[in-house]
Write an enzyme that holds these catalytic residues in place. Structure first.
Site, PDB file in Angstrom:
ATOM      1  N   CYS A 227      12.750  54.604 154.600  1.00  0.00           N
ATOM      2  CA  CYS A 227      12.016  55.852 154.424  1.00  0.00           C
ATOM      3  C   CYS A 227      11.810  56.030 152.936  1.00  0.00           C
ATOM      4  O   CYS A 227      12.751  56.342 152.198  1.00  0.00           O
ATOM      5  CB  CYS A 227      12.803  57.029 154.999  1.00  0.00           C
TER       6      CYS A 227
ATOM      7  N   GLU B 287       4.965  55.563 156.578  1.00  0.00           N
ATOM      8  CA  GLU B 287       5.350  54.155 156.664  1.00  0.00           C
ATOM      9  C   GLU B 287       4.095  53.324 156.499  1.00  0.00           C
ATOM     10  O   GLU B 287       2.997  53.758 156.858  1.00  0.00           O
ATOM     11  CB  GLU B 287       6.025  53.877 158.014  1.00  0.00           C
TER      12      GLU B 287
END
Length: 345
Positions: A2, A127
């Protein structure tokens, strides 16, 4: 891993969105600690600060451990045992903590065993999918109900806005050896990517070393309660909550988000991908794209990637008129899960 998140709610709305029931069943909102430091953003990266939830007992030893507070902390954990005078001299990346090593690595083990567990708050996270022409960013978040994007209620009424993504984290407190203000920092725990988003980014094992897949998401207030209440829930039980979740949706976004300096609704706005891409274009995508390009016509502006570059300050304006954030959130909430696609093999 992340590496980028968004958290665009104003400080007061963030409190309302984090309402909970304490041990006595009383409905509460967490109080801000140093709330004046919090800055909403559509594009938060490591070393920036962001909002986290933690038990009040970490700050007040006589407090009920089920009570929660909100605090703005820096992303990238600095261990309390770090002895140099400048935290930026830490030689390793601590923005993410792999779940399979969090109880063995010294950077995290001590804080975790002391109950320094927190919940990192975000609208969602980004992402990137590796493609032949570069990397395509996606925005990943909890499914939103249609009611969630209706007109927000005021005052202390029940929050009906965006459901925040709640990610498991570990925090620590570092004090400069020469004295000075205590620095609060956090890391986001990561797990293997769930099957629905594994096509975007998944854990790969290279020479015995894995690459983290996705944040460990706490789905529901019971999971949040157990993770935060370190006085009642021991570490051995709490770590059982750390596992992949399937309860997420996603949509592709513009490479506008790639530049960390870009902080505007375009970062989370869905885009239309080519026919050979993973997610098909929808009529809603086209409406949103048209709106983004036309809503600021006639206003002086700089452009990057052919998208208008706005500041986010107007998002929290007291003006009763709809802002781009209002329209964007209504669009995202329409029909429950618009443009959010599940990958089909």
């Amino acid at each position: 891993m992340c590496g980028r998140t968004a958290c665009s709610l104003a400080a007061d709305n963030l409190r309302r969105a984090c309402a909970y029931r304490d041990r006595r069943g009383q409905h509460r909102q967490p109080e801000w600690v140093r709330g004046e430091r919090y800055q909403p953003s559509y594009n938060k990266g490591p070393q920036s600060s962001g909002p986290v939830l933690l038990s009040r007992r970490h700050l007040h030893q006589d407090a009920d451990s089920s009570e929660r507070v909100l605090m703005d902390m820096r992303w990238g954990l600095v261990p309390s045992w770090f002895k140099q005078d400048n935290p930026s001299k830490l030689q390793f990346n601590t923005s993410n903590c792999r779940s399979d090593t969090m109880l063995s690595k010294s950077s995290y083990k001590g804080a975790l065993l002391k109950g320094k567990r927190c919940v990192v708050l975000a609208d969602g996270f980004y992402e990137w999918q590796q493609q032949s022409g570069g990397k395509q960013p996606y925005f990943i978040y909890f499914p939103q109900t249609k009611d969630a994007m209706d007109k927000e209620t005021e005052g202390d009424e029940e929050w009906k806005g965006w459901r925040l993504l709640t990610m498991a984290g570990i925090f620590d407190c570092w004090e400069p050896p020469s004295g000075g203000e205590t620095l609060y920092t956090y890391t986001i725990i990561t797990v293997d990517a769930s099957k629905d988003v594994s096509f975007i980014h998944h854990r790969q094992v290279r020479a015995g070393k894995g690459v983290a897949g996705m944040p460990a998401i706490l789905d529901g207030d019971e999971a949040i309660r157990k993770w935060l209440d370190f006085a009642e829930v021991p570490t051995q039980e709490a770590v059982k909550l750390i596992q992949p979740t399937e309860n997420i949706v996603f949509h592709p976004v513009s490479t506008f988000v790639n530049n960390i300096r870009n902080n505007a609704p375009e970062c989370v706005a869905p885009i239309e991908l080519g026919a050979k891409k993973e997610v098909k274009a929808t009529p809603s995508n086209k409406v949103m794209l048209g709106w983004l390009k036309s809503s600021q016509e006639g206003s002086p502006q700089k452009k990057e990637n052919d998208l208008p570059k706005w500041t986010s300050q107007f998002i929290h304006s007291p003006s009763p008129k709809k802002t781009s954030a209002d329209v964007l959130q209504q669009w995202l909430g329409k029909q429950g899960q618009p443009a959010a696609k599940k990958h089909k093999a």
